[in-house]
Write an enzyme that holds these catalytic residues in place. Structure first.
Site, PDB file in Angstrom:
ATOM      1  N   CYS B 137     -24.452  84.906 -32.931  1.00  0.00           N
ATOM      2  CA  CYS B 137     -22.960  84.450 -33.110  1.00  0.00           C
ATOM      3  C   CYS B 137     -22.506  83.847 -31.897  1.00  0.00           C
ATOM      4  CB  CYS B 137     -22.128  85.463 -33.523  1.00  0.00           C
ATOM      5  SG  CYS B 137     -22.498  85.774 -35.313  1.00  0.00           S
ATOM      6  N   HIS B 138     -22.198  84.534 -30.773  1.00  0.00           N
ATOM      7  CA  HIS B 138     -21.734  84.052 -29.688  1.00  0.00           C
ATOM      8  C   HIS B 138     -22.488  84.453 -28.329  1.00  0.00           C
ATOM      9  CE1 HIS B 138     -18.597  84.744 -32.710  1.00  0.00           C
ATOM     10  NE2 HIS B 138     -18.156  83.712 -32.225  1.00  0.00           N
TER      11      HIS B 138
END
Lengths: 419, 173
Positions: B137-138
């Site tokens: 995701c990040h």
């Protein structure tokens, strides 16, 4: 509300109006004096009202067929698409309607920024507008969760986890929001309930927004105060209603283009995979209208810092009327600010693009530059430019530059009356 | 403002008293409407899970669902354990010894919530710069002990409460 005294012609009308002055209200709305120089950027208020009504009607219909349960939600949406009569149409109007709603609201907001519509005496209209925008984002986010696909589930997980960044109570707040120890059936259930509620809250705020607008009256492209009613104004009906309707038709052509020819182009294909709590999709992105804020969130290498910056990017708009120190409203007469306005537009578009890209390398660097500039615009550029800028002379009235026409517009010296 | 300080009257007392009772009553009424959103009895009842680990080979891991969240059970090789223990605490963002993340004498078993401490995604196994986990995701990188090494996540992946029921069974929760 209205300055003029309205008397219904019929006896029954008078009897009713004395008890509930609805007819006076209708008369106020039709006769409402509107600046005669409003351009097409002013038609988005009407377009937005249309969007809200469309979302409410299609939403009520969808709720008749949708089941808010983790085991059934995904199949009930497929049921709407395949079995329900015209279900595909109604759902595509609703899902693309959300995007159209945001498209219109962004134009509406930037219109306000360009023409200084947020400035005195219209600060309250602006603040209510930002609150509506916040509620729109909440409604859109919860609506996106309802189909219970992979993007629904993981979008909900990421966004609700934003609250876990709050020191001490963060974990308890997220558990409270979920009603479980992760995003699960109780979460879906309450999101459905709130998703149904929020549009009606928005509707209430829209009434206040319009009410607050009708006190000082519309701003206009020239941005000067005008006398109402006067040769500078026209009655709302039929002049503005017909213009709004024409713009609405143009807007509906684009809207229909999406609904009938590219209904999924603004969505993400991963949302056609049922939610799976064991696997996160490789690339999570929010819907396009939230991308600039998502980019700001990811630009900070610290969890709490990112969350604070993202919320600040929205809440800073609430104090915008007091950050802008310029006495002149319209950018037409602000040669320096006008350029910064367009830089801000480019900056927000850039942030939106970066939000869709992976957060690494050159993208991350550009996102950070974009984020810093976003805050610089509001915290430094607006106050300083408003203070230093030498604005162009303002016309005495709306009619003045139009009637005299041509290159030799007779400008009056700026004086307090015109500001 | 009155010129002289007014005497407290019976009316003032009644006003304050009724306001206080009203405020307490309102608070007491609001609380059930807030608390109903917390995890209910049926959710709390699913608080423990027993897992059979007899079939897991060294170097392999399985993922089970506990309270709606994935739990990674990894049987680590001796090399991996040695690697995790060779890291000096100063290199870590959230300093924690590998020994403190496993049970005494069960060094090969790493049991942890497979939830990224940033925003709750499920990290991918055997990926990232530290041969542990990587969150898509990040971009948070975790090492072979599940400790955060790089990226936005603030702390190491959480170790849930668990115990060995016998040599082949782990009870989580």
């Amino acid at each position: 509300m209205s300055e003029h005294e309205y008397q219904p012609k019929s006896k029954v009308g008078k009897w009713f109006n004395d008890r509930l002055p609805l007819l006076s209200l209708a008369s106020h709305l039709t006769d409402y004096p509107t600046p005669k120089n409003l351009n097409y950027w002013w038609t988005f208020g009407g377009i937005l009202t249309f969007c809200l009504v469309t979302q409410i009607i299609t939403g009520i219909v969808l709720a008749m067929h949708y089941v808010a349960h983790a085991d059934l939600a995904f199949s009930s949406v497929e049921h709407i698409m395949r079995d329900v009569n015209y279900g595909w149409l109604i759902r595509y109007i609703h899902s693309n309607g959300a995007s159209m709603f945001f498209l219109a609201v962004y134009i509406h907001i930037f219109r306000s920024l360009f023409y200084g519509s947020y400035k005195s005496p219209r600060e309250v209209i602006w603040i209510i507008g930002i609150l509506i925008y916040l509620l729109m984002m909440a409604a859109a986010f919860m609506g996106y969760v309802l189909p219970w696909g992979q993007m629904s589930f993981w979008g909900a997980t990421v966004i609700t986890n934003l609250f876990s960044a709050i020191p001490l109570v963060g974990e308890s707040i997220t558990t409270w929001l979920w009603g479980a120890y992760s995003v699960d059936n109780p979460t879906l259930n309450r999101f459905f309930s709130l998703h149904y509620l929020i549009p009606f809250l928005i509707l209430g705020l829209v009434v206040l927004h319009i009410w607050a607008l009708h006190v000082p009256g519309n701003n206009n492209p020239v941005g000067i105060d005008i006398k109402k009613p006067s040769k500078d104004t026209v009655p709302f009906h039929p002049y503005i209603t017909i213009k709004d309707l024409f713009a609405l038709l143009m807007f509906m052509i684009i809207f229909s283009g999406f609904v009938f020819f590219a209904p999924n182009v603004l969505g993400h294909s991963d949302n056609y995979i049922p939610a799976n709590p064991m696997v996160t999709p490789a690339h999570i992105v929010p819907e396009w209208y939230l991308l600039p804020f998502y980019a700001i969130l990811r630009s900070v290498p610290d969890k709490l810092g990112g969350v604070i910056l993202m919320f600040s990017a929205i809440f800073i708009l609430l104090i915008l009327p007091w950050l802008d120190t310029s006495k002149v409203r319209s950018s037409v007469f602000r040669p320096i600010y006008r350029q910064f306005f367009w830089i801000l537009v480019i900056d927000v578009l850039l942030l939106g693009y970066m939000g869709a890209m992976p957060a690494e390398g050159i993208y991350l660097l550009l996102t950070r530059v974009g984020t810093i500039y976003y805050f610089l615009h509001f915290l430094v550029v607006l106050p300083v430019v408003g203070y230093l800028e030498k604005t162009d002379p303002l016309p005495v009235s709306i009619s003045d530059p139009i009637i005299t026409g041509g290159a030799n517009v007779s400008f009056a010296k700026r004086n307090d009356k015109n500001i | 403002m009155p010129e002289k300080k007014e005497k407290t009257t019976r009316r003032d007392f009644l006003y304050t008293a009724s306001f206080t009772v009203g405020a307490v009553g309102l608070g007491a009424t609001i609380w059930p409407f807030i608390d109903q959103m917390n995890p209910d009895k049926s959710v709390q009842a699913l608080a423990t899970t027993e897992v059979d680990i007899s079939n897991i080979e060294p170097g392999k891991s399985i993922t089970v669902l506990w309270r709606g969240k994935p739990v990674f059970l990894k049987r680590r090789t001796q090399d991996e354990i040695a690697e995790a223990r060779a890291v000096s605490l100063e290199e870590l963002k959230d300093p924690q010894k590998d020994e403190d993340r496993v049970k005494d004498g069960k060094d090969e078993w790493l049991v942890m919530l497979g939830v990224c401490t940033h925003l709750g995604c499920v990290p991918l196994a055997d990926k990232g710069d530290y041969k542990g986990w990587f969150c898509p995701c990040h971009g948070s990188h975790y090492d072979v002990s599940g400790r955060i090494r790089k990226g936005p996540a603030p702390v190491n992946m959480e170790i849930p409460k668990y115990e060995f029921v016998d040599n082949n069974t782990i009870k989580i929760g």
